[in-house]
Design a protein around this motif. Structure first.
Motif, PDB file in Angstrom:
ATOM      1  N   GLY A 394       0.855  -1.173   0.000  1.00 55.90           N
ATOM      2  CA  GLY A 394       0.000   0.000   0.000  1.00 55.90           C
ATOM      3  C   GLY A 394       0.892   1.225   0.000  1.00 55.90           C
ATOM      4  N   LEU A 395       0.338   2.375   0.329  1.00 57.22           N
ATOM      5  CA  LEU A 395       1.150   3.587   0.346  1.00 57.22           C
ATOM      6  C   LEU A 395       2.272   3.497   1.375  1.00 57.22           C
ATOM      7  CD1 LEU A 395       1.508   6.519  -0.717  1.00 57.22           C
ATOM      8  CD2 LEU A 395       0.120   7.240   1.225  1.00 57.22           C
ATOM      9  N   SER A 396       1.954   3.011   2.577  1.00 53.24           N
ATOM     10  CA  SER A 396       2.972   2.940   3.631  1.00 53.24           C
ATOM     11  C   SER A 396       2.833   1.668   4.465  1.00 53.24           C
ATOM     12  CB  SER A 396       2.869   4.167   4.540  1.00 53.24           C
ATOM     13  OG  SER A 396       1.540   4.342   5.008  1.00 53.24           O
ATOM     14  N   HIS A 397       2.323   0.614   3.847  1.00 54.08           N
ATOM     15  CA  HIS A 397       2.248  -0.670   4.532  1.00 54.08           C
ATOM     16  C   HIS A 397       2.448  -1.813   3.545  1.00 54.08           C
ATOM     17  CE1 HIS A 397      -1.893  -0.017   3.154  1.00 54.08           C
ATOM     18  NE2 HIS A 397      -2.078  -1.323   3.229  1.00 54.08           N
ATOM     19  N   PHE A 398       2.727  -2.988   4.094  1.00 57.08           N
ATOM     20  CA  PHE A 398       3.041  -4.160   3.288  1.00 57.08           C
ATOM     21  C   PHE A 398       2.103  -5.305   3.653  1.00 57.08           C
ATOM     22  CE2 PHE A 398       6.870  -1.699   3.920  1.00 57.08           C
ATOM     23  CZ  PHE A 398       7.498  -1.674   2.681  1.00 57.08           C
ATOM     24  N   ALA A 399       1.989  -6.271   2.723  1.00 55.24           N
ATOM     25  CA  ALA A 399       1.181  -7.464   2.975  1.00 55.24           C
ATOM     26  C   ALA A 399       1.855  -8.669   2.340  1.00 55.24           C
ATOM     27  CB  ALA A 399      -0.229  -7.294   2.405  1.00 55.24           C
ATOM     28  N   ALA A 400       1.743  -9.811   3.000  1.00 54.75           N
ATOM     29  CA  ALA A 400       2.278 -11.067   2.476  1.00 54.75           C
ATOM     30  C   ALA A 400       1.226 -12.149   2.638  1.00 54.75           C
ATOM     31  CB  ALA A 400       3.560 -11.450   3.221  1.00 54.75           C
ATOM     32  N   LEU A 401       1.008 -12.931   1.579  1.00 59.57           N
ATOM     33  CA  LEU A 401       0.053 -14.032   1.598  1.00 59.57           C
ATOM     34  C   LEU A 401       0.818 -15.349   1.543  1.00 59.57           C
ATOM     35  CD1 LEU A 401      -1.567 -11.572   0.181  1.00 59.57           C
ATOM     36  CD2 LEU A 401      -3.129 -13.354  -0.549  1.00 59.57           C
ATOM     37  N   GLU A 406      -3.030 -17.568   4.507  1.00 57.54           N
ATOM     38  CA  GLU A 406      -2.911 -16.659   5.649  1.00 57.54           C
ATOM     39  C   GLU A 406      -2.399 -15.304   5.177  1.00 57.54           C
ATOM     40  OE1 GLU A 406      -1.635 -19.979   8.994  1.00 57.54           O
ATOM     41  OE2 GLU A 406      -0.150 -19.205   7.597  1.00 57.54           O
ATOM     42  N   LEU A 407      -2.881 -14.245   5.809  1.00 60.58           N
ATOM     43  CA  LEU A 407      -2.486 -12.884   5.441  1.00 60.58           C
ATOM     44  C   LEU A 407      -1.720 -12.244   6.594  1.00 60.58           C
ATOM     45  CD1 LEU A 407      -2.628 -10.282   3.709  1.00 60.58           C
ATOM     46  CD2 LEU A 407      -4.874  -9.839   4.756  1.00 60.58           C
ATOM     47  N   PHE A 408      -0.531 -11.720   6.274  1.00 61.70           N
ATOM     48  CA  PHE A 408       0.290 -11.014   7.260  1.00 61.70           C
ATOM     49  C   PHE A 408       0.497  -9.582   6.786  1.00 61.70           C
ATOM     50  CE2 PHE A 408       1.155 -15.442   7.903  1.00 61.70           C
ATOM     51  CZ  PHE A 408       1.312 -15.579   9.278  1.00 61.70           C
ATOM     52  N   VAL A 409       0.469  -8.633   7.714  1.00 59.72           N
ATOM     53  CA  VAL A 409       0.608  -7.214   7.372  1.00 59.72           C
ATOM     54  C   VAL A 409       1.584  -6.545   8.328  1.00 59.72           C
ATOM     55  CG1 VAL A 409      -1.713  -7.022   6.412  1.00 59.72           C
ATOM     56  CG2 VAL A 409      -1.356  -6.599   8.843  1.00 59.72           C
ATOM     57  N   TRP A 410       2.157  -5.429   7.880  1.00 67.83           N
ATOM     58  CA  TRP A 410       2.982  -4.600   8.741  1.00 67.83           C
ATOM     59  C   TRP A 410       3.152  -3.222   8.092  1.00 67.83           C
ATOM     60  CZ3 TRP A 410       4.735  -8.556   5.699  1.00 67.83           C
ATOM     61  CH2 TRP A 410       5.759  -8.280   4.789  1.00 67.83           C
ATOM     62  N   GLY A 416      -6.463   2.509  10.521  1.00 70.40           N
ATOM     63  CA  GLY A 416      -6.839   1.105  10.671  1.00 70.40           C
ATOM     64  C   GLY A 416      -6.687   0.259   9.428  1.00 70.40           C
ATOM     65  N   CYS A 417      -5.840   0.686   8.498  1.00 70.81           N
ATOM     66  CA  CYS A 417      -5.742  -0.006   7.209  1.00 70.81           C
ATOM     67  C   CYS A 417      -5.110  -1.395   7.300  1.00 70.81           C
ATOM     68  CB  CYS A 417      -4.964   0.842   6.199  1.00 70.81           C
ATOM     69  SG  CYS A 417      -3.222   1.081   6.614  1.00 70.81           S
ATOM     70  N   LEU A 418      -4.470  -1.740   8.418  1.00 74.86           N
ATOM     71  CA  LEU A 418      -3.828  -3.049   8.534  1.00 74.86           C
ATOM     72  C   LEU A 418      -4.818  -4.160   8.878  1.00 74.86           C
ATOM     73  CD1 LEU A 418      -0.457  -2.229  10.385  1.00 74.86           C
ATOM     74  CD2 LEU A 418      -0.879  -2.477   7.924  1.00 74.86           C
ATOM     75  N   GLY A 419      -5.941  -3.800   9.468  1.00 74.72           N
ATOM     76  CA  GLY A 419      -6.931  -4.821   9.791  1.00 74.72           C
ATOM     77  C   GLY A 419      -6.596  -5.667  10.988  1.00 74.72           C
ATOM     78  N   THR A 420      -5.745  -5.167  11.866  1.00 73.91           N
ATOM     79  CA  THR A 420      -5.320  -5.933  13.041  1.00 73.91           C
ATOM     80  C   THR A 420      -6.282  -5.800  14.218  1.00 73.91           C
ATOM     81  OG1 THR A 420      -3.967  -4.068  13.797  1.00 73.91           O
ATOM     82  CG2 THR A 420      -2.891  -5.729  12.420  1.00 73.91           C
ATOM     83  N   GLY A 421      -7.281  -4.915  14.089  1.00 72.86           N
ATOM     84  CA  GLY A 421      -8.191  -4.668  15.194  1.00 72.86           C
ATOM     85  C   GLY A 421      -7.690  -3.593  16.141  1.00 72.86           C
ATOM     86  N   ARG A 422      -6.504  -3.059  15.846  1.00 70.96           N
ATOM     87  CA  ARG A 422      -5.922  -1.982  16.654  1.00 70.96           C
ATOM     88  C   ARG A 422      -5.569  -0.820  15.731  1.00 70.96           C
ATOM     89  NH1 ARG A 422      -2.603  -6.235  17.367  1.00 70.96           N
ATOM     90  NH2 ARG A 422      -0.864  -4.988  16.628  1.00 70.96           N
ATOM     91  N   GLN A 426       2.485  -1.331  13.038  1.00 71.36           N
ATOM     92  CA  GLN A 426       2.955  -2.702  13.220  1.00 71.36           C
ATOM     93  C   GLN A 426       4.379  -2.826  12.665  1.00 71.36           C
ATOM     94  OE1 GLN A 426       1.254  -5.121  14.864  1.00 71.36           O
ATOM     95  NE2 GLN A 426       3.156  -6.289  14.670  1.00 71.36           N
ATOM     96  N   TYR A 427       5.353  -3.101  13.566  1.00 69.35           N
ATOM     97  CA  TYR A 427       6.766  -3.140  13.164  1.00 69.35           C
ATOM     98  C   TYR A 427       7.223  -4.516  12.706  1.00 69.35           C
ATOM     99  CZ  TYR A 427       7.367   1.606  14.879  1.00 69.35           C
ATOM    100  OH  TYR A 427       7.272   2.963  15.054  1.00 69.35           O
ATOM    101  N   PHE A 428       6.430  -5.542  12.972  1.00 65.73           N
ATOM    102  CA  PHE A 428       6.745  -6.892  12.530  1.00 65.73           C
ATOM    103  C   PHE A 428       5.508  -7.468  11.833  1.00 65.73           C
ATOM    104  CE2 PHE A 428       9.303  -6.191  16.365  1.00 65.73           C
ATOM    105  CZ  PHE A 428      10.577  -6.458  15.881  1.00 65.73           C
ATOM    106  N   PRO A 429       5.683  -8.445  10.961  1.00 67.24           N
ATOM    107  CA  PRO A 429       4.520  -9.061  10.314  1.00 67.24           C
ATOM    108  C   PRO A 429       3.534  -9.606  11.350  1.00 67.24           C
ATOM    109  CG  PRO A 429       6.517  -9.708   9.167  1.00 67.24           C
ATOM    110  CD  PRO A 429       6.961  -8.973  10.409  1.00 67.24           C
TER     111      PRO A 429
END
Length: 456
Positions: A394-401, A406-410, A416-422, A426-429
């Protein structure tokens, strides 16, 4: 004597009883006759009368679903009740920080996130093939007719709304892919070329720039066919567009001040002959571009203010694609963010470089050479059979499938664009909790869309 006699009599009686019960009587079926061979008719009738038990196993049909999260007030999530709650006791939901299921009538095969808007597409043969939602100030979602005044159009759309394409063969033609930029959109079809809509201030829609052109409430949808062969991939940058043809040519148009179009002209033309071997091109939400070749090499051009191309040049504006000689193995996929890049090798290793939250903790915020994200720092190391299959930016975030869905983001957790519920960065996947197997994901500026297969 009397006692001894009694004991002797009891013993004799016990022996008599044992003798009478041995051998044991044969087992009987009561009044029923012994079971014998059944006729074919009897077997068929018994099978039809037998109860049927249904279990959700491997043969069960899995459902295709779409989940969204992030900033909702633009309408990009496509959930009207988040912006305008129907019930008086409900409050508007500005941010949806965890995945939320979006109801869709068709199976979605492609999704893309722009700056506050979203495109969804289906490879169906139905008349409606593309839907848009969110900001539409530049008609990047086409002309969305007002219900009150048919001569007016909506500047933003709260729910997925059909985008009618000027197709010659409405039912036969299929949509293969969609892509979104800052305020323009690309739609790739299988037999009628590419359709573009939205802002063309820099020629990003492949059209000649018209001075003082008004883009709001416009019904113009352009068709591009000026390529050496059929286009097989389209990619939007912030204000530029990239097209890869079946013959391997990469063409570009739009804003090119940082070199992102591979030359100085804004008109649609080939980027560079050195890219003819590339089979995957990635633009970005910034102005840097990467292309991966079938041989596992990666090329880069465009903006390098954040060290994206600093491994080969000190220039911050690169208008000729440069080979990036990374010694990290064959590269399978590459993606660009606004200030950082990510690549995936054939071995399943993930490397990042550039500037920002790169995924290796708060101490690594800047690097000109790729740094591998150790599997031990991420959840995809739990199972030896799990490996990363795709990477996105994304503009300032990453995603790995992963290959297990499974989907990992950081990265920056903007609205709230990461979808982590917080809402914390996020500094680690971190694994996103999605009820199903994630097939693909689209990353935007402050929202995301995922296509998911249900478990059952």
């Amino acid at each position: 004597q009397d006692g001894g006699g009694l004991r002797g009599a009891a013993a004799a009686m016990w022996r008599a009883l044992r003798a009478a019960r041995w051998p044991p009587p044969p087992l009987r079926r009561g009044l029923a006759e012994p079971a014998g061979p059944q006729s074919v008719r009897q077997l068929r009738e018994a099978e039809e009368a037998a109860p049927v038990f249904q279990y959700a196993g491997k043969a069960a049909k899995r459902k295709d679903r779409v989940f969204v999260w992030g900033f909702s007030y633009s309408g990009a999530l496509g959930v009207p009740s988040f912006v305008k709650p129907g019930a008086g006791w409900k409050k508007p939901r500005r941010i949806q920080s965890a995945p939320y299921r979006l109801e869709t009538g068709e199976k979605i095969s492609s999704a893309a996130c722009g700056y506050g808007f979203t495109l969804l597409a289906s490879s169906t043969t139905d008349i409606t093939k593309v839907w848009g939602r969110g900001l539409n100030t530049d008609s990047q979602l086409g002309f969305q007719q007002s219900r009150r005044d048919r001569t007016k159009g909506y500047d933003y759309v709260l729910e997925p709304s059909p985008i009618p394409l000027p197709l010659e063969k409405l039912q036969q033609t299929r949509v293969l892919q969609v892509s979104c930029g800052r305020a323009h959109s690309l739609v790739l079809t299988d037999s009628e070329g590419v359709f573009t809509m939205g802002n063309n201030s820099y020629g990003q829609c492949g059209q000649k720039v018209v001075e003082d052109e008004i883009y709001s409430e416009s019904s113009l949808i352009h068709q591009l066919r000026e390529f050496d062969s059929r286009v097989v991939q389209v990619v939007c940058g912030q204000d530029h567009s990239l097209f890869r043809t079946k013959k391997g040519a990469v063409c570009a148009c739009g804003w090119g001040a940082d070199g992102q179009t591979g030359r100085s002209s804004a008109q649609l033309a080939s980027v560079n002959s050195s890219l003819r071997a590339c089979d995957l091109v990635q633009g970005s939400y910034g102005d840097c571009c990467l292309a991966a070749s079938a041989e596992g090499d990666v090329f880069g051009w465009g903006n390098s203010e954040y060290l994206q191309l600093a491994s080969v040049t000190e220039t911050t504006q690169v208008n000729v694609p440069r080979h990036l000689p990374f010694k990290i193995g064959k590269i399978k996929e590459a993606a660009c963010g606004g200030t950082g890049n990510i690549v995936l090798t054939e071995e399943g290793n993930v490397f990042v470089w550039g500037y920002g939250i790169l995924g290796k903790g708060p101490k690594l915020l800047e690097t000109a050479v790729p740094e591998m994200i150790p599997p031990s720092l991420s959840g995809w190391s739990v199972s030896p059979d799990t490996r990363v299959a795709h990477v996105r930016c994304g503009l300032s975030h990453f995603a790995a499938l992963t290959n297990r869905g499974e989907l990992f983001v950081w990265g920056k957790n903007l609205r709230g664009c990461l979808g982590t519920g917080r809402l914390e960065d996020q500094y680690f996947p971190w694994r996103v909790t999605v009820p199903g197997e994630v097939v693909d994901v689209a990353c935007g500026v402050d929202h995301m869309v995922s296509m998911v297969k249900s478990f059952t």
